[in-house]
Enzyme design. Sequence first.
Site, short mmCIF file in Angstrom:
data_model
loop_
_atom_site.label_atom_id
_atom_site.label_comp_id
_atom_site.label_asym_id
_atom_site.label_seq_id
_atom_site.Cartn_x
_atom_site.Cartn_y
_atom_site.Cartn_z
N GLU A 41 0.84 -1.23 0.01
CA GLU A 41 0.02 -0.02 -0.05
C GLU A 41 0.82 1.21 0.21
OE1 GLU A 41 -3.06 0.19 -1.17
OE2 GLU A 41 -3.74 -1.18 0.42
N GLY A 134 -15.87 5.57 -4.67
CA GLY A 134 -15.06 6.28 -3.56
C GLY A 134 -14.96 5.39 -2.45
N LEU A 137 -11.88 0.99 -4.22
CA LEU A 137 -12.07 -0.27 -4.95
C LEU A 137 -11.82 0.07 -6.23
CD1 LEU A 137 -15.06 -2.11 -3.11
CD2 LEU A 137 -12.62 -2.49 -2.79
N ASP A 184 -3.86 0.71 -9.69
CA ASP A 184 -5.14 0.15 -10.01
C ASP A 184 -5.22 -0.22 -11.48
OD1 ASP A 184 -5.23 1.21 -7.41
OD2 ASP A 184 -6.12 3.14 -7.84
C1 GLA Z 1 -4.77 4.70 -4.70
C2 GLA Z 1 -3.84 5.05 -5.81
C3 GLA Z 1 -2.90 3.99 -6.14
C4 GLA Z 1 -2.04 3.58 -4.82
C5 GLA Z 1 -3.21 3.14 -3.85
C6 GLA Z 1 -2.42 3.15 -2.39
O1 GLA Z 1 -5.55 3.59 -5.08
O2 GLA Z 1 -4.63 5.14 -7.04
O3 GLA Z 1 -2.19 4.27 -7.41
O4 GLA Z 1 -1.11 4.66 -4.70
O5 GLA Z 1 -4.16 4.45 -3.52
O6 GLA Z 1 -1.60 2.12 -2.42
#
Ligand code: GLA
Length: 407
Positions: A41, A134, A137, A184
Amino acid sequence: MIRRERLIARARQGYRLAFGTQGESPRRFFAAPGRVNLIGEHVDYNEGFVLPCAINRETVVAIQAGPEVGGQGYIEAVAIDFGQNRDKIALYEPIARSDSSWQNLLRGVVVALQKRGHEVLPARLAITGDVPIGAGLSSSASFAVVVALALAYLSRIQVSKAELALVAQEAENDFLGTKCGIMDQMASALGASDAALLLDCRSGQSMPIAVSSELALVVADTGIRRELVTSAFNERRAQCEAAAKHFNVRALRDLSARALEAGRRDLDATLYKRARHVVSEIARVEPTAVALNQGDTAAIARLFAESHTSLREDYEVTVPEVDRLVGTIGAALSAGDTPLGGVRMTGAGFGGCVVAVVRKSAADLVLEAVHDTYNADADTPASAAIYSMVGGASDISPQRPSSLPTS
Ligand code: GLA
C-alpha cells in the site's frame, strides 16, 4: 454472470435512451473490473512491488461509431449511473477539463490516446457499473481503463493492456489531478482469475500469483468517505519524493532498511516515518505472495497486521472507524490457536474499505463480525461481501461478430 448480463442490459438501455433515434442499438460491450489491493500500500508511486487483485465488480461500456458532422467528429458519452449525465467532446479541437470527475476521466483518456499519436474516431458510449464509488475499490481506474479499451477497439488502435493502463493513469493524473501510481489501472487491465497480480511498478512487469483455493476474499466497507483525499494523497507522495531526495535515491524502492536507519539524522521526523512505511511495506509483498499461494493463514495474519499498523502509525492514512473494523475482524479471526486469516485497510485510506483474506470456512465469521459486532456500535453501518478474483479488462460483447467491422 447474471450480474454482468444486467450491466450489459443497463448499458444497452442507457445507450438507447441517450442516443435513441440517431443511434443504432449498440453491439459492442467492454468491461473492466475494480480491484482490491492485498498488500503493497502506497508503494506503487515509490516504484516498489504491489499485490492487487481484480474483483467481480466492474464498469461496462456500450460503444458504437459516432457520426461526423460538418467535418467535425465527436465523442458523445452518457454516464448512466450519474443521472444519465452527458458529455460531448469535439475531437479536432483542444480538449479542456470539465468540473465533473467522470467527464474528466473520459476527456483525459481521449487526450492521452491522442498524445501518443493515435487517431481517436468519433464514438458514442454509454457507461454503467457496479464498482462502489469512492470506496477505495478503484471505480475510477476501472472507468478509465474500460473507456480506453473501448475507444482503442473502435478506433482500431493497436495497444497492449499495459499501455491502456498507462493511458488511464495519465487521464487520472492530468485531468483529475490525483497523482496516483499505476497499481489500480494495471490490476484492472491485467487481473487474472483466482489470482493476485504481483506487479513491479518500476519495470511494469507483472506475474499472476495463484491464490490457494482454501482462501476467501472478504471486503468490508466502513461507508466513511473523507474530504480532501486527493490533497492528502498528493501530500504523501510529495513527502516520499522528499525523503528519496534526502537519501539521494531515485525512489524509496532503492532504499534499504539499513540505509534508512543509517541516514535518518537530519531527516524530518514525518518524512522518516513515511519512508519507514514504504521500505517495510515493500519487504512484506513477496512473503505475502508466498503465503497466499500456500494458504498460510498464520503468515497472512501477521503480514496484514504489520501492514495495517504501519499505515496507521507511520503513514497515517487510516481513520478510527477503519482501525476499529480491522480490530473487530482481527479479533474474530484470531480467537482460536491458529489465525484463520488476516485483515488490513486497503486502497488509499482516509476511510473506505478493509480487506480480509481468510480460510473459506471463516468467511461467515468475518461477515458476522462486521454486521453483529462492529455495526452494533457504529454511527455509520459497514457493509461486507465475499468477492472473487477475476480476469482483467475485456470485450464482453454478446455474440461476437466473427471479424472486425470494416469502415
Ligand atoms: C490509490 C492510488 C494507487 C495507490 C493506492 C495506495 O488507490 O490510485 O495508485 O497509490 O492508492 O496504495
